[in-house]
Scaffold this motif. Sequence first.
Motif, PDB file in Angstrom:
ATOM      1  N   ASP A 257      36.613  35.258  27.222  1.00 40.49           N
ATOM      2  CA  ASP A 257      37.507  34.484  26.357  1.00 40.49           C
ATOM      3  C   ASP A 257      38.896  35.098  26.230  1.00 40.49           C
ATOM      4  OD1 ASP A 257      36.664  36.717  25.028  1.00 40.49           O
ATOM      5  OD2 ASP A 257      36.390  35.720  23.087  1.00 40.49           O
ATOM      6  N   LEU A 258      39.294  35.913  27.209  1.00 37.65           N
ATOM      7  CA  LEU A 258      40.609  36.541  27.140  1.00 37.65           C
ATOM      8  C   LEU A 258      41.705  35.518  27.413  1.00 37.65           C
ATOM      9  CD1 LEU A 258      39.958  39.855  29.112  1.00 37.65           C
ATOM     10  CD2 LEU A 258      40.221  39.604  26.645  1.00 37.65           C
ATOM     11  N   PRO A 259      42.846  35.620  26.691  1.00 34.93           N
ATOM     12  CA  PRO A 259      43.945  34.700  26.974  1.00 34.93           C
ATOM     13  C   PRO A 259      44.514  34.949  28.373  1.00 34.93           C
ATOM     14  CG  PRO A 259      44.634  36.431  25.446  1.00 34.93           C
ATOM     15  CD  PRO A 259      43.148  36.555  25.586  1.00 34.93           C
ATOM     16  N   PHE A 260      44.795  33.885  29.080  1.00 35.74           N
ATOM     17  CA  PHE A 260      45.384  33.961  30.423  1.00 35.74           C
ATOM     18  C   PHE A 260      44.467  34.656  31.429  1.00 35.74           C
ATOM     19  CE2 PHE A 260      48.852  34.562  27.266  1.00 35.74           C
ATOM     20  CZ  PHE A 260      49.341  33.274  27.296  1.00 35.74           C
ATOM     21  N   GLN A 261      43.161  34.686  31.161  1.00 34.01           N
ATOM     22  CA  GLN A 261      42.236  35.339  32.076  1.00 34.01           C
ATOM     23  C   GLN A 261      42.058  34.522  33.346  1.00 34.01           C
ATOM     24  OE1 GLN A 261      38.501  36.429  30.314  1.00 34.01           O
ATOM     25  NE2 GLN A 261      37.540  37.016  32.248  1.00 34.01           N
ATOM     26  N   ASN A 262      42.113  35.227  34.462  1.00 37.49           N
ATOM     27  CA  ASN A 262      41.864  34.603  35.754  1.00 37.49           C
ATOM     28  C   ASN A 262      40.376  34.259  35.848  1.00 37.49           C
ATOM     29  OD1 ASN A 262      41.410  33.937  38.418  1.00 37.49           O
ATOM     30  ND2 ASN A 262      42.603  35.654  39.257  1.00 37.49           N
ATOM     31  N   PRO A 263      40.013  32.992  36.027  1.00 32.56           N
ATOM     32  CA  PRO A 263      38.597  32.612  36.068  1.00 32.56           C
ATOM     33  C   PRO A 263      37.811  33.319  37.169  1.00 32.56           C
ATOM     34  CG  PRO A 263      40.008  30.676  35.893  1.00 32.56           C
ATOM     35  CD  PRO A 263      40.911  31.836  36.164  1.00 32.56           C
ATOM     36  N   ALA A 264      38.529  33.757  38.202  1.00 35.78           N
ATOM     37  CA  ALA A 264      37.840  34.425  39.312  1.00 35.78           C
ATOM     38  C   ALA A 264      37.626  35.918  39.054  1.00 35.78           C
ATOM     39  CB  ALA A 264      38.646  34.238  40.601  1.00 35.78           C
ATOM     40  N   GLN A 265      38.185  36.405  37.979  1.00 41.38           N
ATOM     41  CA  GLN A 265      38.096  37.838  37.705  1.00 41.38           C
ATOM     42  C   GLN A 265      37.172  38.090  36.514  1.00 41.38           C
ATOM     43  OE1 GLN A 265      41.658  40.069  36.292  1.00 41.38           O
ATOM     44  NE2 GLN A 265      41.252  41.391  38.050  1.00 41.38           N
ATOM     45  N   ARG A 266      36.254  39.059  36.670  1.00 41.31           N
ATOM     46  CA  ARG A 266      35.338  39.410  35.595  1.00 41.31           C
ATOM     47  C   ARG A 266      35.831  40.675  34.896  1.00 41.31           C
ATOM     48  NH1 ARG A 266      29.272  39.136  37.828  1.00 41.31           N
ATOM     49  NH2 ARG A 266      28.840  39.126  35.570  1.00 41.31           N
ATOM     50  N   VAL A 267      35.597  40.737  33.587  1.00 44.05           N
ATOM     51  CA  VAL A 267      36.101  41.842  32.769  1.00 44.05           C
ATOM     52  C   VAL A 267      34.970  42.358  31.885  1.00 44.05           C
ATOM     53  CG1 VAL A 267      37.811  42.569  31.052  1.00 44.05           C
ATOM     54  CG2 VAL A 267      38.384  40.763  32.703  1.00 44.05           C
ATOM     55  N   TRP A 268      34.851  43.694  31.812  1.00 42.42           N
ATOM     56  CA  TRP A 268      33.856  44.309  30.941  1.00 42.42           C
ATOM     57  C   TRP A 268      34.515  45.346  30.041  1.00 42.42           C
ATOM     58  CZ3 TRP A 268      33.029  43.382  36.110  1.00 42.42           C
ATOM     59  CH2 TRP A 268      31.948  42.550  36.450  1.00 42.42           C
ATOM     60  N   VAL A 269      34.004  45.452  28.816  1.00 45.65           N
ATOM     61  CA  VAL A 269      34.422  46.493  27.877  1.00 45.65           C
ATOM     62  C   VAL A 269      33.161  47.161  27.326  1.00 45.65           C
ATOM     63  CG1 VAL A 269      36.568  45.328  27.222  1.00 45.65           C
ATOM     64  CG2 VAL A 269      34.455  44.870  25.941  1.00 45.65           C
ATOM     65  N   CYS A 270      33.362  48.188  26.517  1.00 40.78           N
ATOM     66  CA  CYS A 270      32.229  48.841  25.886  1.00 40.78           C
ATOM     67  C   CYS A 270      31.595  47.910  24.856  1.00 40.78           C
ATOM     68  CB  CYS A 270      32.677  50.128  25.192  1.00 40.78           C
ATOM     69  SG  CYS A 270      33.236  51.431  26.301  1.00 40.78           S
TER      70      CYS A 270
END
Length: 282
Positions: A257-270
Amino acid sequence: MPMNRQQHTICILVLIFFKLSRGHPELLGCQENMTTVKKRAAVSFTGGKDCHLAMERALTSGDYEIVCLVVFASKAHSSRAHPDTWKETQAKALGLPLQVYHVDKVDDCYKKGYAQAIITLHDKYKIDTLITGDIDYVGNATSNFMTDVCKLHVPHVTVWLPLWHAHREDLLREMMVERQFRMIFSCVKTPLDETWIGRTLDQDAVQEIKAMGTVDLSGENGEYHTMVVWSPSYQFPLKLVFDQSAAAGPAAQELTDLPFQNPAQRVWVCNPTAELRVDSLP
């Protein structure tokens, strides 16, 4: 040859000065002391490796007195790569006050919003320098954002960029080898994956990132973020602790749900249950 009155007076003054200086040696170094007044500085602080190195370089130079850490935060979105509670713990380890400003647009301009925060910071801490860990331009920019803010709106505060355009491997080597930083991956994007979350940024990790060929070694394009758990200026070490219970879930949490996130890119946090605590190890 007998001395005239002027010579006699000079000799007496010289004798008085040296007698006084025997009890007050600082008189002999008064000129040197006048030239070593340190600049009062704040460090733009995220909790990551680059702002820590910028601060260490400032302290090593002997030219700066670090009086506070400052966080410029978005009003709309909190940082999940660098949680506020973690930065508070780091500030305690550094023995420095942490000042947080939630920045928004002023007259539809973010630079003016930042300028208001810097002016408030200057008035409170009497700083004349803002230190940042910026290494390169962001995106398509051709100038440094914070430098522009101060030049345009806060000219009495100078921005110092001690890492600017430095070689990435040299910076990492300085952090890991020379200054013995301990750094943890707190956010990663593809081609890195969730297994990197909580991992230590060390030489093995650097070599793996280098082999990928598409990731900036310093993560300057947002490919990864770190949290520092030890630096030479820490009064005590820290550690990242993950909740091991089944209810807490895995150590890494994927963000969608990040703003302006590229749909093709996955993101992980702690995982948000992770805590930054004081480490009992020496």
